[in-house]
Design a protein around this motif. Structure first.
Motif, PDB file in Angstrom:
ATOM      1  N   ARG A 125      -0.382  -8.958   1.242  1.00 21.49           N
ATOM      2  CA  ARG A 125      -1.458  -9.610   1.774  1.00 21.49           C
ATOM      3  C   ARG A 125      -2.128 -10.653   0.629  1.00 21.49           C
ATOM      4  O   ARG A 125      -2.519 -12.087   0.997  1.00 21.49           O
ATOM      5  N   VAL A 126      -2.091 -10.462  -0.400  1.00 22.63           N
ATOM      6  CA  VAL A 126      -2.575 -11.445  -1.573  1.00 22.63           C
ATOM      7  C   VAL A 126      -1.675 -12.206  -2.320  1.00 22.63           C
ATOM      8  O   VAL A 126      -1.842 -13.299  -2.547  1.00 22.63           O
ATOM      9  N   ILE A 127      -0.838 -11.148  -3.019  1.00 25.06           N
ATOM     10  CA  ILE A 127       0.202 -11.924  -4.016  1.00 25.06           C
ATOM     11  C   ILE A 127       1.200 -12.694  -3.115  1.00 25.06           C
ATOM     12  O   ILE A 127       1.332 -13.895  -3.254  1.00 25.06           O
ATOM     13  N   ALA A 128       1.783 -12.209  -2.014  1.00 25.14           N
ATOM     14  CA  ALA A 128       2.812 -12.805  -1.189  1.00 25.14           C
ATOM     15  C   ALA A 128       2.093 -13.954  -0.216  1.00 25.14           C
ATOM     16  O   ALA A 128       2.853 -14.545   0.437  1.00 25.14           O
ATOM     17  N   GLY A 129       0.794 -13.774   0.094  1.00 27.77           N
ATOM     18  CA  GLY A 129      -0.073 -14.527   0.867  1.00 27.77           C
ATOM     19  C   GLY A 129       0.379 -14.216   2.201  1.00 27.77           C
ATOM     20  O   GLY A 129      -0.220 -15.319   3.128  1.00 27.77           O
ATOM     21  N   ILE A 130       0.860 -13.338   2.814  1.00 22.66           N
ATOM     22  CA  ILE A 130       0.645 -12.900   4.041  1.00 22.66           C
ATOM     23  C   ILE A 130      -0.832 -12.519   4.702  1.00 22.66           C
ATOM     24  O   ILE A 130      -0.748 -11.238   4.546  1.00 22.66           O
ATOM     25  N   GLY A 131      -1.417 -13.406   4.986  1.00 15.14           N
ATOM     26  CA  GLY A 131      -2.766 -13.202   5.545  1.00 15.14           C
ATOM     27  C   GLY A 131      -3.936 -13.327   4.762  1.00 15.14           C
ATOM     28  O   GLY A 131      -4.910 -13.716   5.061  1.00 15.14           O
ATOM     29  N   GLY A 132      -3.768 -13.139   3.365  1.00 18.38           N
ATOM     30  CA  GLY A 132      -4.528 -13.395   2.508  1.00 18.38           C
ATOM     31  C   GLY A 132      -5.700 -12.301   2.125  1.00 18.38           C
ATOM     32  O   GLY A 132      -5.663 -11.326   2.800  1.00 18.38           O
ATOM     33  N   PRO A 133      -6.428 -12.437   0.994  1.00 21.53           N
ATOM     34  CA  PRO A 133      -7.334 -11.411   0.668  1.00 21.53           C
ATOM     35  C   PRO A 133      -8.377 -10.837   1.586  1.00 21.53           C
ATOM     36  O   PRO A 133      -8.659  -9.912   1.682  1.00 21.53           O
ATOM     37  N   ILE A 134      -9.033 -11.662   2.512  1.00 17.98           N
ATOM     38  CA  ILE A 134      -9.780 -11.589   3.617  1.00 17.98           C
ATOM     39  C   ILE A 134      -9.226 -10.381   4.475  1.00 17.98           C
ATOM     40  O   ILE A 134      -9.887  -9.472   4.967  1.00 17.98           O
ATOM     41  N   VAL A 135      -7.897 -10.534   4.839  1.00 23.16           N
ATOM     42  CA  VAL A 135      -7.315  -9.526   5.927  1.00 23.16           C
ATOM     43  C   VAL A 135      -7.292  -8.280   5.142  1.00 23.16           C
ATOM     44  O   VAL A 135      -7.422  -7.267   5.721  1.00 23.16           O
ATOM     45  N   PHE A 136      -6.860  -8.278   3.780  1.00 23.74           N
ATOM     46  CA  PHE A 136      -6.793  -7.074   3.083  1.00 23.74           C
ATOM     47  C   PHE A 136      -8.003  -6.203   3.153  1.00 23.74           C
ATOM     48  O   PHE A 136      -8.108  -5.109   3.107  1.00 23.74           O
ATOM     49  N   ILE A 137      -9.341  -7.281   2.672  1.00 20.88           N
ATOM     50  CA  ILE A 137     -10.453  -6.524   2.618  1.00 20.88           C
ATOM     51  C   ILE A 137     -10.938  -5.821   4.016  1.00 20.88           C
ATOM     52  O   ILE A 137     -11.662  -4.769   3.960  1.00 20.88           O
ATOM     53  N   VAL A 138     -10.831  -6.536   5.166  1.00 17.84           N
ATOM     54  CA  VAL A 138     -10.907  -6.088   6.346  1.00 17.84           C
ATOM     55  C   VAL A 138     -10.051  -4.772   6.612  1.00 17.84           C
ATOM     56  O   VAL A 138     -10.765  -3.797   7.227  1.00 17.84           O
ATOM     57  N   GLU A 139      -8.840  -4.720   6.207  1.00 18.54           N
ATOM     58  CA  GLU A 139      -8.062  -3.384   6.457  1.00 18.54           C
ATOM     59  C   GLU A 139      -8.794  -2.353   5.530  1.00 18.54           C
ATOM     60  O   GLU A 139      -8.840  -1.014   6.271  1.00 18.54           O
ATOM     61  N   ILE A 140      -9.485  -2.550   4.538  1.00 20.55           N
ATOM     62  CA  ILE A 140      -9.845  -1.532   3.612  1.00 20.55           C
ATOM     63  C   ILE A 140     -10.969  -1.137   4.430  1.00 20.55           C
ATOM     64  O   ILE A 140     -11.310   0.298   4.330  1.00 20.55           O
ATOM     65  N   VAL A 141     -11.829  -1.975   5.048  1.00 22.62           N
ATOM     66  CA  VAL A 141     -13.110  -1.525   5.440  1.00 22.62           C
ATOM     67  C   VAL A 141     -12.934  -0.765   6.755  1.00 22.62           C
ATOM     68  O   VAL A 141     -13.554   0.292   7.062  1.00 22.62           O
ATOM     69  N   ALA A 142     -12.101  -1.368   7.666  1.00 25.07           N
ATOM     70  CA  ALA A 142     -11.330  -0.604   8.630  1.00 25.07           C
ATOM     71  C   ALA A 142     -11.059   0.846   8.296  1.00 25.07           C
ATOM     72  O   ALA A 142     -11.283   1.909   8.977  1.00 25.07           O
ATOM     73  N   LEU A 143     -10.100   1.197   7.236  1.00 32.63           N
ATOM     74  CA  LEU A 143      -9.617   2.194   6.891  1.00 32.63           C
ATOM     75  C   LEU A 143     -10.682   3.232   6.550  1.00 32.63           C
ATOM     76  O   LEU A 143     -10.945   4.472   6.942  1.00 32.63           O
ATOM     77  N   LEU A 144     -11.927   2.867   5.763  1.00 36.38           N
ATOM     78  CA  LEU A 144     -13.055   3.505   5.414  1.00 36.38           C
ATOM     79  C   LEU A 144     -13.825   4.067   6.900  1.00 36.38           C
ATOM     80  O   LEU A 144     -14.394   5.153   6.897  1.00 36.38           O
TER      81      LEU A 144
END
Length: 451
Positions: A205-224
């Motif tokens: 998401r972040v390094i490769a740029g597939i989706g960006g950091p916002i998507v990664f944060i949303v995934e972590i929040v969804a997991l919690l």
């Protein structure tokens, strides 16, 4: 925060609890070290380069084994053969009178059942070891010096011994450590995959740029959010009030108080998902044995865990197995009989058959939402994968792994709480106890296992 450090200090003050926690950590460390020891005669670099066992059933087994399965470790099969043997013996206790009689013989009966479980574990492990050698160990990774019959024989022996050693570690954790040893070993294996899964998702998401950091944060929040929801439902109970009659013995009064029977919403635990998953792997197995029908549309749809057909059938099987497993683990008649012997009764309900029917009705009503919850949790990883979440990371959004993690962590906290409260220390929570983790009496007078 001060309360947390005070509680940790109290834990360390209790010698028995300190020794048990230390033993548990040491046994788990031995298990984790062994999971990196590669089978004799196998080149670990070749195995790692091929990245086997990442998807489907093999990916699930690899997660339960803490990555040992894909590394061709001596603990590659983990404790899953023991779990399978335990399930078979438990079902035999319902269908075969001999095993049913042993279940009612108390400690001697449990020892016999454990012995039968160990024998069956050896048989299942041997069969699975043969399949593992043939399908998961490539020829190029095997040393030419021992390739052939002797390699297969040695590997099967080592894999079987490894599973028995892990089973022994689990029993030692139960006896000399804290909590259910087998469940803790599975939990540690699952947690060991979490950092790598998060790292891989972060890279995509972040390094490769597939989706960006916002998507990664949303995934972590969804997991919690999914974890919090799972904890809420796993701890959910329906309390049935029980009144005990007053008894005067000498100058003391006994009874006359109201207590509660906590009936869990998810009394079956994770077992319905395990049973349903076993059946859902049948189409893929049929395709592998009969290549001519591998192009059948129905089999392809049922083998694809992201298809709506697969998830619909999977959800229905989980609901059916939840009712089945709840019926064989929770015995309303035995609960009613025990209540009557102790002078207890449910207010407004006559003792005997009326009480049995009332408890059975309550269990039936709360089992429906519990089974639907299990079905939803089981299919969440498929939806996460369809939203392009990394396959390994998606498994933590639900399914067997999440329920095992939540259940084992809560049970371990309950064990620590009991030691603290027994010695008049405050518990881990502000209320002084972990709520919702009280077991449900069953026909054998025991508590259903976590897994």
């Amino acid at each position: 925060m001060n309360k947390f450090f005070t509680t940790v200090s109290n834990i360390w003050k209790i010698e028995d609890l300190r020794v048990r926690i230390t033993n548990t950590l040491l046994f788990l460390l031995i298990y984790r070290i062994g999971s990196y020891v590669v089978l004799p005669g196998v080149d670990g670099a070749v195995i790692n380069a091929q990245h086997n066992a990442k998807d489907g059933l093999l990916g699930l087994l690899n997660m339960f084994a803490g990555g040992s399965f894909s590394r061709a470790s001596i603990f590659a099969l983990g404790v899953m053969p023991y779990i399978s043997a335990s399930i078979v013996v438990q079902l035999l206790g319902i269908a075969v009178p001999y095993f049913t009689k042993m279940q009612k013989e108390g400690e001697s009966g449990r020892n016999k059942i454990n012995q039968w479980t160990r024998y069956l574990t050896i048989l299942i492990t041997g069969l699975q070891a043969i399949g593992y050698v043939r399908s998961q160990v490539p020829q190029e990774a095997i040393s030419p010096a021992i390739a052939g019959f002797w390699f297969n024989l040695i590997t099967i022996f080592v894999l079987t011994s490894g599973t028995l050693f892990v089973m022994w570690l689990g029993e030692k954790i139960t006896d000399k450590g804290i909590g259910n040893g087998i469940s803790l070993i599975i939990m540690v294996g699952i947690i060991a995959q979490l950092p790598g899964a998060i790292g891989s998702e972060f890279h995509d998401r972040v390094i490769a740029g597939i989706g960006g950091p916002i998507v990664f944060i949303v995934e972590i929040v969804a997991l919690l959010a999914v974890v919090m929801f799972t904890i809420l439902i796993v701890q959910g109970t329906r309390k049935v009030a029980v009144q005990y009659a007053k008894r005067i013995v000498g100058n003391k009064q006994y009874g006359g108080v109201r207590q509660y029977i906590p009936l869990k919403v998810t009394a079956a635990g994770v077992m319905p998902i395990i049973f349903a998953q076993a059946l859902m792997f049948i189409p893929a197995t049929v395709q592998s044995f009969f290549p001519k029908i591998a192009t059948n549309g129905v089999l392809i749809a049922l083998s694809n865990y992201t298809s709506w057909e697969h998830n619909l059938v999977f959800g229905i099987l989980i609901i059916l197995f939840t009712y089945f497993y709840t019926a064989i683990t929770v015995n309303p008649a035995q609960m009613s009989e025990d209540m009557k012997k102790n002078g207890g009764f449910i207010p407004g309900i006559k003792p005997g058959k009326a009480t049995t029917d009332f408890i059975d009705g309550v269990i039936s009503k709360i089992t429906l939402p519990g089974s639907i919850f299990l079905a939803i949790v089981a299919v969440i990883p498929a939806f996460a994968s369809m939203l392009h979440v990394n396959g390994v990371f998606a498994r933590f959004f639900g399914g067997t792994s999440l329920i095992i993690l939540v259940g084992v962590v809560l049970d371990t906290l309950q064990q620590i709480e009991s030691h603290l409260l027994m010695r008049h220390y405050d518990g881990l929570m502000k209320t002084g106890r972990v709520n919702g983790r009280t077991g449900i009496p069953t026909a054998a007078g025991t508590t259903p296992p976590v897994i």
